[in-house]
Write a protein that holds these residues in place. Sequence first.
Motif, PDB file in Angstrom:
ATOM      1  N   SER A   8     -11.148 -12.783   5.600  1.00 47.92           N
ATOM      2  CA  SER A   8     -10.540 -12.570   6.907  1.00 47.92           C
ATOM      3  C   SER A   8     -11.118 -11.337   7.571  1.00 47.92           C
ATOM      4  CB  SER A   8      -9.022 -12.406   6.745  1.00 47.92           C
ATOM      5  OG  SER A   8      -8.441 -12.037   7.966  1.00 47.92           O
ATOM      6  N   GLY A  10      -9.438 -10.139  10.085  1.00 41.12           N
ATOM      7  CA  GLY A  10      -8.247  -9.824  10.869  1.00 41.12           C
ATOM      8  C   GLY A  10      -7.830  -8.371  10.727  1.00 41.12           C
ATOM      9  N   GLU A 121      -2.614 -12.350  13.724  1.00 41.68           N
ATOM     10  CA  GLU A 121      -3.375 -13.068  12.711  1.00 41.68           C
ATOM     11  C   GLU A 121      -4.116 -14.233  13.369  1.00 41.68           C
ATOM     12  OE1 GLU A 121      -3.838 -12.369   9.646  1.00 41.68           O
ATOM     13  OE2 GLU A 121      -2.155 -11.142   8.931  1.00 41.68           O
ATOM     14  N   ASP A 125      -5.605 -18.976   9.584  1.00 35.60           N
ATOM     15  CA  ASP A 125      -6.288 -18.141   8.598  1.00 35.60           C
ATOM     16  C   ASP A 125      -5.555 -18.257   7.263  1.00 35.60           C
ATOM     17  OD1 ASP A 125      -7.660 -16.306   7.141  1.00 35.60           O
ATOM     18  OD2 ASP A 125      -7.405 -14.639   8.550  1.00 35.60           O
ATOM     19  N   ALA A 130      -5.137 -12.592   4.443  1.00 28.87           N
ATOM     20  CA  ALA A 130      -4.114 -12.977   5.411  1.00 28.87           C
ATOM     21  C   ALA A 130      -2.803 -13.325   4.706  1.00 28.87           C
ATOM     22  CB  ALA A 130      -4.599 -14.162   6.247  1.00 28.87           C
ATOM     23  N   ARG A 134       0.828 -11.440   5.254  1.00 29.91           N
ATOM     24  CA  ARG A 134       2.048 -12.157   5.633  1.00 29.91           C
ATOM     25  C   ARG A 134       3.152 -11.973   4.594  1.00 29.91           C
ATOM     26  NH1 ARG A 134      -1.766 -16.113   7.740  1.00 29.91           N
ATOM     27  NH2 ARG A 134      -1.798 -17.181   5.716  1.00 29.91           N
TER      28      ARG A 134
END
Length: 310
Positions: A8, A10, A121, A125, A130, A134
């Motif tokens: 990721s 992110g 996000e 993903d 990720a 979460r």
Amino acid sequence: MADTPRASAGPGPADVAAHLEALNLAGLGFAAKRLLGREPERVTQQFTMWARQDLPGLPSLTASFWAAIGPLGAGRPRTTAAALCDQVLRGREGDAAVAGRAAADCATASRAQYARAPLDEAEGDSSLEARQRRALVKAVKNYWRAVGHVYGEVRVRVISGEHDRAERMVRKAEQALAELVERIAVASRAVAAHAPADAAPADAAPADPTPASAAPADPAPHETYLPEPERIRSPLGDTAQMQTRAEAFARAERIREDLEEEPEPLPVEVLSTKPVPNRIIAPIVFLLGIAGLALFVIFQVLNAPNPLAQ
């Protein structure tokens, strides 16, 4: 060959820490409001009384949580309002106005911080990073929800002056939340491990929160990032039972207030100083009079002269 989730790109650990800052401000304000209730002065006056009796405050329920998110460079928000809310939760704030204002300031600062640091996000993903982010955010939200429920129950014991019982409730909650706090610590270390090698440690939030006037015109509401699910199990027992006890306590408080507002009736002696007349003898006297008159008439009739004998 199946595609594997790629790394990721992110939010990084610093972004996660900034987002947790918003959740922590919201959680502190929420927990403080639950402890203070609608009559904060009843709670803070009890804290003052305990201090005068040289009794300790309440144990810190949040100390282990601050340590758990430490790997991200996060911790208790470094604001005056956050420090005051923490003092409230530890039973060491005796000013109701100050305590209530601190809880409101934390809620305002959390909305502004959330608007500044949303955790965006990428859609779909499914990378390991990720999922870890979460999981961490979800666990932190669950933690603060549970803490709020705990202090809602502790409030009943505080205003009734049961120091030892309130202290035991907090310690019991700390043990019940230990597993969740450990999951937060594991997730925090995992998210922090994905920081670039040359990245500087994440800084905590600035000392002073952005004033409400500087926040966006329509910030995300509190419920969007710290929602209240339909049913939560309190660390101290079933939420349904907790709610029943809370409603019963609220009804008792309303009844007490109604009784206090109702004026006391005046005693009978104040309304009249004359003795109460004895009305039982009057009918007897009346009947005796009637009987006597009847006997007198009969006597007169019987003793009247006989006209035929004359």
